[in-house]
Motif scaffolding. Structure first.
Motif, PDB file in Angstrom:
ATOM      1  N   THR A 111       0.914  -1.139   0.042  1.00 47.84           N
ATOM      2  CA  THR A 111       0.161  -0.049   0.007  1.00 47.84           C
ATOM      3  C   THR A 111       0.920   1.285  -0.008  1.00 47.84           C
ATOM      4  O   THR A 111       2.042   1.311   0.560  1.00 47.84           O
ATOM      5  CB  THR A 111      -0.960  -0.021   1.238  1.00 47.84           C
ATOM      6  OG1 THR A 111      -0.257  -0.029   2.320  1.00 47.84           O
ATOM      7  CG2 THR A 111      -1.853  -1.152   1.090  1.00 47.84           C
TER       8      THR A 111
ATOM      9  N   ASP B 141      -9.299  -8.726 -14.104  1.00 41.82           N
ATOM     10  CA  ASP B 141      -9.981  -9.076 -12.563  1.00 41.82           C
ATOM     11  C   ASP B 141     -10.208 -10.610 -12.338  1.00 41.82           C
ATOM     12  O   ASP B 141      -9.853 -11.253 -11.594  1.00 41.82           O
ATOM     13  CB  ASP B 141     -11.456  -8.704 -12.863  1.00 41.82           C
ATOM     14  CG  ASP B 141     -11.425  -7.088 -12.825  1.00 41.82           C
ATOM     15  OD1 ASP B 141     -10.541  -6.588 -12.335  1.00 41.82           O
ATOM     16  OD2 ASP B 141     -12.747  -6.565 -13.103  1.00 41.82           O
ATOM     17  N   TYR B 150      -4.780  -9.235  -4.294  1.00 44.15           N
ATOM     18  CA  TYR B 150      -5.463  -7.981  -3.969  1.00 44.15           C
ATOM     19  C   TYR B 150      -5.016  -6.828  -4.706  1.00 44.15           C
ATOM     20  O   TYR B 150      -4.018  -6.780  -4.882  1.00 44.15           O
ATOM     21  CB  TYR B 150      -5.182  -7.731  -2.382  1.00 44.15           C
ATOM     22  CG  TYR B 150      -5.927  -6.781  -1.864  1.00 44.15           C
ATOM     23  CD1 TYR B 150      -7.150  -6.667  -1.391  1.00 44.15           C
ATOM     24  CD2 TYR B 150      -5.136  -5.332  -2.064  1.00 44.15           C
ATOM     25  CE1 TYR B 150      -7.669  -5.435  -1.021  1.00 44.15           C
ATOM     26  CE2 TYR B 150      -5.833  -4.203  -1.604  1.00 44.15           C
ATOM     27  CZ  TYR B 150      -7.101  -4.301  -1.055  1.00 44.15           C
ATOM     28  OH  TYR B 150      -7.945  -3.193  -0.618  1.00 44.15           O
ATOM     29  N   SER B 151      -6.120  -6.251  -5.366  1.00 44.22           N
ATOM     30  CA  SER B 151      -5.421  -4.929  -6.008  1.00 44.22           C
ATOM     31  C   SER B 151      -6.707  -4.002  -5.805  1.00 44.22           C
ATOM     32  O   SER B 151      -7.837  -4.340  -5.978  1.00 44.22           O
ATOM     33  CB  SER B 151      -5.007  -5.203  -7.521  1.00 44.22           C
ATOM     34  OG  SER B 151      -6.152  -5.140  -8.401  1.00 44.22           O
ATOM     35  N   LYS B 152      -6.342  -2.825  -5.846  1.00 38.61           N
ATOM     36  CA  LYS B 152      -7.424  -1.707  -5.547  1.00 38.61           C
ATOM     37  C   LYS B 152      -6.728  -0.465  -5.922  1.00 38.61           C
ATOM     38  O   LYS B 152      -5.711   0.028  -5.785  1.00 38.61           O
ATOM     39  CB  LYS B 152      -7.833  -1.458  -4.185  1.00 38.61           C
ATOM     40  CG  LYS B 152      -8.964  -0.707  -3.939  1.00 38.61           C
ATOM     41  CD  LYS B 152      -9.376  -1.096  -2.235  1.00 38.61           C
ATOM     42  CE  LYS B 152     -10.648  -0.002  -1.998  1.00 38.61           C
ATOM     43  NZ  LYS B 152     -10.114   1.378  -1.126  1.00 38.61           N
ATOM     44  N   LYS B 153      -7.683   0.218  -6.775  1.00 42.37           N
ATOM     45  CA  LYS B 153      -7.353   1.586  -7.292  1.00 42.37           C
ATOM     46  C   LYS B 153      -7.686   2.866  -6.164  1.00 42.37           C
ATOM     47  O   LYS B 153      -8.532   2.570  -5.687  1.00 42.37           O
ATOM     48  CB  LYS B 153      -8.276   1.963  -8.510  1.00 42.37           C
ATOM     49  CG  LYS B 153      -7.857   2.992  -9.255  1.00 42.37           C
ATOM     50  CD  LYS B 153      -8.894   3.344 -10.388  1.00 42.37           C
ATOM     51  CE  LYS B 153      -8.451   3.230 -11.804  1.00 42.37           C
ATOM     52  NZ  LYS B 153      -9.346   3.792 -12.729  1.00 42.37           N
ATOM     53  N   ASP B 164      -2.929  -0.185  -4.858  1.00 41.39           N
ATOM     54  CA  ASP B 164      -2.565  -1.260  -3.632  1.00 41.39           C
ATOM     55  C   ASP B 164      -2.536  -2.474  -4.397  1.00 41.39           C
ATOM     56  O   ASP B 164      -3.309  -2.735  -5.207  1.00 41.39           O
ATOM     57  CB  ASP B 164      -3.314  -0.977  -2.529  1.00 41.39           C
ATOM     58  CG  ASP B 164      -3.361   0.227  -1.772  1.00 41.39           C
ATOM     59  OD1 ASP B 164      -2.330   0.916  -2.204  1.00 41.39           O
ATOM     60  OD2 ASP B 164      -4.192   0.425  -0.991  1.00 41.39           O
ATOM     61  N   HIS B 165      -1.463  -3.356  -4.245  1.00 40.31           N
ATOM     62  CA  HIS B 165      -1.712  -4.722  -4.948  1.00 40.31           C
ATOM     63  C   HIS B 165      -0.507  -5.507  -4.261  1.00 40.31           C
ATOM     64  O   HIS B 165       0.299  -5.275  -3.458  1.00 40.31           O
ATOM     65  CB  HIS B 165      -1.308  -4.497  -6.330  1.00 40.31           C
ATOM     66  CG  HIS B 165       0.219  -3.988  -6.693  1.00 40.31           C
ATOM     67  ND1 HIS B 165       1.263  -5.022  -6.886  1.00 40.31           N
ATOM     68  CD2 HIS B 165       0.676  -2.875  -6.863  1.00 40.31           C
ATOM     69  CE1 HIS B 165       2.464  -4.378  -6.835  1.00 40.31           C
ATOM     70  NE2 HIS B 165       2.035  -3.256  -6.969  1.00 40.31           N
TER      71      HIS B 165
END
Ligand SMILES: [Cu+2]
Lengths: 183, 201
Positions: A111, B141, B150-153, B164-165
């Motif tokens: 993160t 996806d 896990y990945s998030k914009k 985040d990944h």
């Protein structure tokens, strides 16, 4: 190392003693190497100062072709009796520069967040911006940091004010001391 | 005296054998900690259909028969991704001839910015054997889900964003089965040993 340091003492105390033991000779050799190492280290490391704040060895890494971001690292030491804060930064290479904090958690997830209020440097203390932790994030790059070169930046502290520094650029895997830090 | 200590040794050997036997039975039993670990990891991996940095399609079927290392990231990444790519390049060099058996895949979690063209240029800074993969958001996806990534914009100031990944490298055998992980902070010697084990099958 212990017997070596004892032989340093002997070598220094009796400089004209011609019958030095092998142990003493080794000790002198080790001392010479240590001195050389210390000298070459200080050539590579560089320092800047603003009031009570010392900025030690700003460095960055070469980046992949076309990359739009780069990271900068340095150590901040506060010799004063009150805390100070690195609040902002500008650089000739970036359209925008921010203080970020990065971490890798127990699940292996990376993160990264902006630290909007900057980094506090406690009175008499120090903060290290390093891989896997706090870093300066250079964005909207106007030019890529190149290995062996350096670039200019200005750090702004809440109390100590502005100070111009130079980041020296290492290899892409440069100063990659992975074993030493946890994040 | 000699007979006595001889008997004592026999007793000790017998006791050791019984313990060893019991231990083996336990480890092979359905409650074994080994078994639990195995069933937990089997689920990582699966089919995918993506596009390489050269614009060519690549699916898990194309990888049948060769072990591979796969990790996820994005090119607007300041540290983890360039570092991992750099370290994998170094590892490929160190593996020598053995590297020919291994495929290394870098899958973008940011297909919006990571077009094949952009990845192609970016990856020129690394070992040319590294395969960059991108695709539609759905395809990304799907592969992320298969690998439990896990990945998030995360939006940033000025309408920009970061990702985040998961930063680990997954090791997959020639059958496409999960066989281990290289963590981001792995020591380079351990990384190399794990990759060597993977190619040696
Ligand atoms: Cu950052």
């Amino acid at each position: 190392m212990h017997s070596n340091s004892r032989s340093f003492a002997r070598a220094v105390a009796y400089p004209f003693n011609r019958s030095r033991s092998l142990e003493e000779r080794l000790g002198i050799l080790a001392l010479a190497i240590a001195l050389l190492f210390a000298m070459s280290h200080s050539l590579w490391a560089h320092e800047f100062k603003a009031g009570d704040i010392e900025i030690v060895h700003p460095w960055s890494r070469a980046i992949p072709a076309g990359a739009k971001v780069a990271a900068g690292y340095l150590t901040l030491k506060n010799d004063g009796s009150t805390a100070d804060r690195l609040v902002s930064i500008t650089s000739e290479i970036a359209g925008k520069s921010e203080v970020h904090e990065m971490a890798v958690d127990a699940n292996g997830v990376m993160t990264m967040r902006q630290v909007p209020n900057g980094v506090e440097i406690p009175a008499g203390g120090e903060v290290e911006l390093k891989p896997g932790a706090y870093h300066i994030m250079f964005m909207d790059l106007k030019q890529a940091p190149k290995k062996g070169e350096s670039f200019k930046a200005t750090l702004t502290f809440e109390k100590a004010g502005n100070v111009d520094v130079e980041f020296s650029v290492g290899d892409m895997g440069g100063e990659n001391d992975h074993s030493g830090h946890g994040g | 005296m000699a007979a006595k200590s001889g008997r004592a040794a026999l007793v000790a050997i017998a006791a050791g054998a019984v313990l060893l036997g019991a231990g083996t039975v336990y480890l092979l039993s359905p409650n074994s900690p080994l078994r639990e670990q195995q069933s937990a990891v089997v689920e990582i991996g699966g089919p995918f259909k993506l596009t390489t940095q050269d614009g060519k399609p690549l699916s898990n079927e194309d990888l049948k028969g060769s072990p591979f290392a796969v990790f996820f990231g994005f090119t607007h990444c300041p540290e983890v991704c360039p570092t991992t790519l750099w370290e994998m390049s170094e590892a490929l060099k160190a593996l020598g001839d053995k590297a020919d058996k291994l495929k290394v895949l870098f899958v973008s979690v940011d297909p919006e910015r990571d077009t094949p063209e952009f990845m192609s240029r970016y990856l020129k800074s690394f070992d040319p054997r590294i395969i960059g993969l991108t695709g539609s958001q759905e395809a990304i996806d799907a592969v992320g889900k298969a690998y439990r990534v896990y990945s998030k914009k995360v939006p940033t100031d000025g309408g920009d964003y970061t990702m985040d990944h998961t930063a680990s490298v997954y090791l997959m055998d020639a059958e496409g089965r999960f066989s281990g992980v290289i963590s981001y902070e792995e020591d380079s010697k351990v990384r190399l040993a794990k990759l060597e084990r993977l190619v040696n099958g």
